[in-house]
Design a protein around this motif. Structure first.
Motif, PDB file in Angstrom:
ATOM      1  N   GLU A   4       1.010  -1.387   0.039  1.00  0.00           N
ATOM      2  CA  GLU A   4      -0.090  -0.082  -0.132  1.00  0.00           C
ATOM      3  C   GLU A   4       0.797   1.288   0.170  1.00  0.00           C
ATOM      4  O   GLU A   4       0.420   2.375  -0.679  1.00  0.00           O
ATOM      5  CB  GLU A   4      -1.005  -0.108   1.250  1.00  0.00           C
ATOM      6  N   ILE A   5       1.913   1.124   0.748  1.00  0.00           N
ATOM      7  CA  ILE A   5       2.755   2.286   0.927  1.00  0.00           C
ATOM      8  C   ILE A   5       3.557   2.643  -0.191  1.00  0.00           C
ATOM      9  O   ILE A   5       3.565   3.569  -1.098  1.00  0.00           O
ATOM     10  CB  ILE A   5       3.925   2.085   1.938  1.00  0.00           C
ATOM     11  N   PHE A   6       4.014   1.620  -1.074  1.00  0.00           N
ATOM     12  CA  PHE A   6       4.815   1.518  -2.424  1.00  0.00           C
ATOM     13  C   PHE A   6       3.933   2.183  -3.205  1.00  0.00           C
ATOM     14  O   PHE A   6       4.258   3.062  -4.083  1.00  0.00           O
ATOM     15  CB  PHE A   6       5.317   0.191  -2.606  1.00  0.00           C
ATOM     16  N   ALA A   7       2.416   1.610  -3.554  1.00  0.00           N
ATOM     17  CA  ALA A   7       1.664   2.174  -4.322  1.00  0.00           C
ATOM     18  C   ALA A   7       1.280   3.537  -4.211  1.00  0.00           C
ATOM     19  O   ALA A   7       1.004   4.099  -5.470  1.00  0.00           O
ATOM     20  CB  ALA A   7       0.405   0.981  -4.418  1.00  0.00           C
ATOM     21  N   HIS A   8       0.955   3.994  -3.090  1.00  0.00           N
ATOM     22  CA  HIS A   8       0.651   5.427  -2.977  1.00  0.00           C
ATOM     23  C   HIS A   8       1.803   6.223  -3.428  1.00  0.00           C
ATOM     24  O   HIS A   8       1.441   7.144  -4.172  1.00  0.00           O
ATOM     25  CB  HIS A   8       0.477   5.615  -1.456  1.00  0.00           C
ATOM     26  N   HIS A   9       3.221   5.942  -3.351  1.00  0.00           N
ATOM     27  CA  HIS A   9       4.376   6.902  -3.625  1.00  0.00           C
ATOM     28  C   HIS A   9       4.345   6.593  -5.125  1.00  0.00           C
ATOM     29  O   HIS A   9       4.584   7.533  -5.836  1.00  0.00           O
ATOM     30  CB  HIS A   9       5.483   6.188  -2.927  1.00  0.00           C
ATOM     31  N   VAL A  10       4.121   5.604  -5.925  1.00  0.00           N
ATOM     32  CA  VAL A  10       4.154   5.179  -7.126  1.00  0.00           C
ATOM     33  C   VAL A  10       3.031   6.147  -8.029  1.00  0.00           C
ATOM     34  O   VAL A  10       3.606   6.934  -9.034  1.00  0.00           O
ATOM     35  CB  VAL A  10       3.873   3.878  -7.747  1.00  0.00           C
ATOM     36  N   ARG A  11       1.862   6.165  -7.402  1.00  0.00           N
ATOM     37  CA  ARG A  11       0.859   6.758  -8.015  1.00  0.00           C
ATOM     38  C   ARG A  11       1.006   8.372  -7.763  1.00  0.00           C
ATOM     39  O   ARG A  11       0.628   8.949  -8.599  1.00  0.00           O
ATOM     40  CB  ARG A  11      -0.638   6.522  -7.485  1.00  0.00           C
ATOM     41  N   GLU A  15      -6.122   9.244  -6.601  1.00  0.00           N
ATOM     42  CA  GLU A  15      -6.768   8.439  -7.689  1.00  0.00           C
ATOM     43  C   GLU A  15      -7.841   9.400  -8.219  1.00  0.00           C
ATOM     44  O   GLU A  15      -8.598   9.249  -8.983  1.00  0.00           O
ATOM     45  CB  GLU A  15      -7.201   7.237  -7.058  1.00  0.00           C
ATOM     46  N   CYS A  16      -8.252  10.565  -7.621  1.00  0.00           N
ATOM     47  CA  CYS A  16      -9.101  11.546  -8.332  1.00  0.00           C
ATOM     48  C   CYS A  16      -8.588  13.164  -8.016  1.00  0.00           C
ATOM     49  O   CYS A  16      -7.700  13.206  -7.243  1.00  0.00           O
ATOM     50  CB  CYS A  16     -10.481  11.372  -7.563  1.00  0.00           C
ATOM     51  N   ASP A  17      -8.840  13.863  -8.740  1.00  0.00           N
ATOM     52  CA  ASP A  17      -8.426  15.323  -8.560  1.00  0.00           C
ATOM     53  C   ASP A  17      -9.396  16.154  -7.716  1.00  0.00           C
ATOM     54  O   ASP A  17      -8.896  17.245  -7.289  1.00  0.00           O
ATOM     55  CB  ASP A  17      -8.232  16.006 -10.094  1.00  0.00           C
ATOM     56  N   VAL A  18     -10.646  15.870  -7.695  1.00  0.00           N
ATOM     57  CA  VAL A  18     -11.544  16.847  -7.101  1.00  0.00           C
ATOM     58  C   VAL A  18     -12.525  15.726  -6.434  1.00  0.00           C
ATOM     59  O   VAL A  18     -13.030  14.683  -7.157  1.00  0.00           O
ATOM     60  CB  VAL A  18     -12.171  17.885  -7.998  1.00  0.00           C
ATOM     61  N   ALA A  19     -13.136  16.248  -5.240  1.00  0.00           N
ATOM     62  CA  ALA A  19     -14.213  15.487  -4.530  1.00  0.00           C
ATOM     63  C   ALA A  19     -15.379  16.135  -4.143  1.00  0.00           C
ATOM     64  O   ALA A  19     -15.203  17.580  -3.807  1.00  0.00           O
ATOM     65  CB  ALA A  19     -13.699  14.547  -3.648  1.00  0.00           C
ATOM     66  N   LEU A  20     -16.611  15.701  -4.372  1.00  0.00           N
ATOM     67  CA  LEU A  20     -17.544  16.292  -3.808  1.00  0.00           C
ATOM     68  C   LEU A  20     -18.497  15.226  -2.906  1.00  0.00           C
ATOM     69  O   LEU A  20     -18.797  14.201  -3.209  1.00  0.00           O
ATOM     70  CB  LEU A  20     -18.755  16.868  -4.834  1.00  0.00           C
ATOM     71  N   GLN A  21     -18.659  15.643  -1.811  1.00  0.00           N
ATOM     72  CA  GLN A  21     -19.207  14.725  -0.830  1.00  0.00           C
ATOM     73  C   GLN A  21     -20.020  15.357   0.351  1.00  0.00           C
ATOM     74  O   GLN A  21     -19.550  16.570   0.761  1.00  0.00           O
ATOM     75  CB  GLN A  21     -18.222  13.773  -0.195  1.00  0.00           C
ATOM     76  N   PHE A  22     -20.905  14.587   0.868  1.00  0.00           N
ATOM     77  CA  PHE A  22     -21.562  15.128   2.197  1.00  0.00           C
ATOM     78  C   PHE A  22     -20.655  14.594   3.271  1.00  0.00           C
ATOM     79  O   PHE A  22     -20.190  13.445   3.298  1.00  0.00           O
ATOM     80  CB  PHE A  22     -22.991  14.741   2.331  1.00  0.00           C
TER      81      PHE A  22
END
Length: 308
Positions: A62-69, A140-147
């Motif tokens: 998980e750590i490796f994937a986060h930094h790769v992305r 994994e996304c650029d912008v978020a809309l949420q409640f």
């Protein structure tokens, strides 16, 4: 520009198995397996938990994937700058949102935005509140809309608007003209609710428990469109959502929104969020400005629902 080890690693991480990654990449399973083993040897630890049905990232993975992305996003932005793509041209914007916002509000705003910026492309992911936050923080996304029920950590909250839980019913419903609606008033009527992983359902359950009025829904679903169309075909039914979710559709379909005089149902906000500390493309900045203007313009018509 990615090495085969990294490409294969991400494919397995995203798909969950060597066979699925093989179909995606058109590469033999044995070749992908060798590259994954080679990468793990370079890193010095296993990156996956291997099961009979597939492969799941472990903590190191998980750590490796986060930094790769994260590095991939930095590279994409650098290449865009080098190529001079600072103007709003053919750019992909990745949006994450919760289900109610994907019903009509976000599609309508994206359609209006693209009428002026046809070169901008969109990818929308619908997730739970927790899932939206994870998509944003992982890059994994650029912008978020949420409640949201609280201030989000690790993201930039660009705007916030009250989004209380409201009852939705037909204009002909017996409660439509009641001076004030309580939770006990809806007991005799069919109730359609979202599932319990949503903030709207959590607040409704909290208010129900605290008022001692436990109502059993006749229908639950994690897709608001299902609840909406059930309501349209069931004149005595009641469902719940925010005004942002259904304001314009309510009038068009002969529905009304009613508030309930319970403080717990007023504790949500709609938040516009972006990644914290990340560079933003010109197209993304234009889109964020557009969303802020559109959502702020809704404040006046929605103000009547902010307090019961």
């Amino acid at each position: 520009m990615l090495s085969n080890e990294i490409r294969y690693f991400l494919a397995v991480a995203n798909s969950g198995s060597l066979s699925a990654a093989s179909e995606q990449l058109f590469v033999a399973v044995s070749a992908i397996s060798r590259q994954i083993q080679r990468l793990e040897a370079q890193v010095g630890v296993p990156l996956f938990e291997r099961h009979a049905r597939g492969m799941v990232l472990n903590e190191a993975g998980e750590i490796f994937a986060h930094h790769v992305r994260k590095n991939m996003l930095d590279m994409e932005y650098a290449l865009a700058e080098i190529k001079g793509l600072k103007a709003v041209r053919r750019t992909l914007i990745r949006v994450a949102c919760t289900d109610g916002l994907a019903f009509t509000l976000l599609p309508r705003m994206i359609a209006d935005f693209r009428a002026e910026n046809p070169g901008v492309l969109f990818d929308i992911k619908v997730a739970s509140t927790q899932g939206v936050g994870e998509l944003l923080r992982s890059g994994e996304c650029d912008v978020a809309l949420q409640f949201s029920l609280h201030a989000e950590r690790g993201v930039d909250v660009l705007g916030s608007w009250p989004a209380p839980v409201l009852l939705v019913m037909h204009q002909s419903h017996p409660l439509a003209d009641a001076p004030q609606v309580t939770l006990s008033d809806i007991n005799p009527y069919p109730l359609a609710l979202p599932q319990q992983n949503t903030t709207v359902r959590q607040l409704f359950e909290l208010a129900s428990h605290m008022s001692g009025n436990l109502v059993e829904p006749v229908l639950t679903c994690d897709n608001f469109s299902t609840l909406f169309h059930f309501l349209l075909r069931t004149p005595l039914a009641v469902t719940i959502c925010s005004a942002f979710t259904v304001l314009q559709e309510a009038e068009a379909h002969g529905l009304i929104l009613r508030s309930v005089a319970i403080d717990q149902l007023t504790q949500r906000n709609l938040q516009l969020q972006a990644q914290s500390g990340r560079p933003r493309s010109a197209a993304l900045n234009v889109f964020l400005t557009f969303l802020l203007q559109q959502l702020t313009a809704l404040e006046e018509p929605l103000r009547q629902y902010w307090k019961p």
